[in-house]
Scaffold this motif. Structure first.
Motif, PDB file in Angstrom:
ATOM      1  N   ALA A   1      -4.154  -6.102  10.250  1.00 57.63           N
ATOM      2  CA  ALA A   1      -3.125  -5.147   9.828  1.00 57.63           C
ATOM      3  C   ALA A   1      -2.049  -5.193  10.754  1.00 57.63           C
ATOM      4  O   ALA A   1      -2.034  -5.413  11.933  1.00 57.63           O
ATOM      5  CB  ALA A   1      -3.369  -3.804   9.437  1.00 57.63           C
TER       6      ALA A   1
ATOM      7  N   ASN B   1      -7.122  -4.398  -6.254  1.00 54.39           N
ATOM      8  CA  ASN B   1      -5.933  -3.600  -5.616  1.00 54.39           C
ATOM      9  C   ASN B   1      -6.027  -2.191  -5.171  1.00 54.39           C
ATOM     10  O   ASN B   1      -7.025  -1.597  -5.426  1.00 54.39           O
ATOM     11  CB  ASN B   1      -4.880  -3.514  -7.006  1.00 54.39           C
ATOM     12  N   GLY B   2      -5.232  -1.783  -4.073  1.00 55.52           N
ATOM     13  CA  GLY B   2      -5.341  -0.586  -3.392  1.00 55.52           C
ATOM     14  C   GLY B   2      -6.223  -0.793  -2.129  1.00 55.52           C
ATOM     15  O   GLY B   2      -6.319   0.220  -1.507  1.00 55.52           O
TER      16      GLY B   2
ATOM     17  N   PRO C   1      -7.299  -1.398   1.314  1.00 56.91           N
ATOM     18  CA  PRO C   1      -6.818  -1.684   3.040  1.00 56.91           C
ATOM     19  C   PRO C   1      -6.542  -3.192   3.246  1.00 56.91           C
ATOM     20  O   PRO C   1      -5.713  -3.654   3.813  1.00 56.91           O
ATOM     21  CB  PRO C   1      -7.633  -0.939   3.705  1.00 56.91           C
TER      22      PRO C   1
ATOM     23  N   ASP D   1      -3.823  -4.809   1.278  1.00 57.53           N
ATOM     24  CA  ASP D   1      -2.442  -4.465   1.829  1.00 57.53           C
ATOM     25  C   ASP D   1      -2.121  -5.011   3.084  1.00 57.53           C
ATOM     26  O   ASP D   1      -1.281  -5.655   3.395  1.00 57.53           O
ATOM     27  CB  ASP D   1      -2.642  -2.855   2.012  1.00 57.53           C
TER      28      ASP D   1
ATOM     29  N   LEU E   1      -1.553  -8.893   2.797  1.00 57.84           N
ATOM     30  CA  LEU E   1      -0.130  -9.177   2.038  1.00 57.84           C
ATOM     31  C   LEU E   1       0.924  -8.701   3.164  1.00 57.84           C
ATOM     32  O   LEU E   1       2.000  -9.400   3.581  1.00 57.84           O
ATOM     33  CB  LEU E   1       0.114  -8.085   0.971  1.00 57.84           C
ATOM     34  N   GLY E   2       0.719  -7.692   4.148  1.00 54.76           N
ATOM     35  CA  GLY E   2       1.422  -7.445   5.422  1.00 54.76           C
ATOM     36  C   GLY E   2       1.563  -8.591   6.628  1.00 54.76           C
ATOM     37  O   GLY E   2       2.379  -8.951   6.741  1.00 54.76           O
TER      38      GLY E   2
END
Length: 173
Positions: A31, A60-61, A63, A66, A69-70
């Protein structure tokens, strides 16, 4: 005239897909805050050889989605036959999962490599995403792969783990 088709119950679709054995992998990434993230998947598929692209489907949703994608990158850790506990750990959502497994992130890697539990790892750049229902299909262009010789893949089908054996699967311990 377009005919309205009935919706297939989730349980029926789940049963159908359980009859299609597949490999087991853990998708990992780091992350933006430096925390490693990862989740078990059985939805990994090669898309094209040129450019070398695969796809993974992430909830989806989560961690992990996310973080993927980050970061714009992820590693696909293909688990070997002795890694069933790791598959279950990364499917559990346990917050300390990276404290419980051996991993390292080599220079230039897209995410942590599960050094004791993966027989192969593909480092990928996110090349595209496509939301579908409650998941997002993430396309990754592989830019590096690593292999560990002497390990057989972990498979999942008929709602159980198995180890690939020459000619046919055999039960995992």
């Amino acid at each position: 005239m377009t005919q309205s088709l009935p919706a297939l119950p989730v349980a029926d679709f789940r049963t159908l897909m359980s009859h299609f054995p597949t490999g087991v992998a853990v998708i990992t990434t780091t992350a933006p805050d430096g925390v490693p993230r990862g989740m078990t998947v059985s939805s990994v598929c090669s898309v094209t050889l040129s450019p070398p692209t695969l796809l993974v489907c992430l909830r989806n949703g989560s961690p992990t989605l996310d973080a993927v994608l980050g970061a714009g990158a992820f590693a696909v850790n293909f688990l070997h036959g002795d890694a069933r506990p790791v598959a279950e750990l990364f499917a559990s959502g346990a917050p300390d999962r990276f404290d419980l497994v051996g991993w390292r992130q080599p220079d230039g890697a897209a995410g942590p490599h599960l050094v004791r539990d993966a027989h192969a790892v593909a480092d990928c750049r996110v090349s595209r995403t496509e939301p579908v229902g409650d998941h997002t299909v993430v396309f990754g262009e592989a830019y590096r792969v690593a292999h560990e010789a002497g390990h057989l893949p972990l498979l999942y089908g008929l709602r159980e783990y198995q180890v690939w054996q020459a000619g046919r699967p055999a039960e995992s311990g």
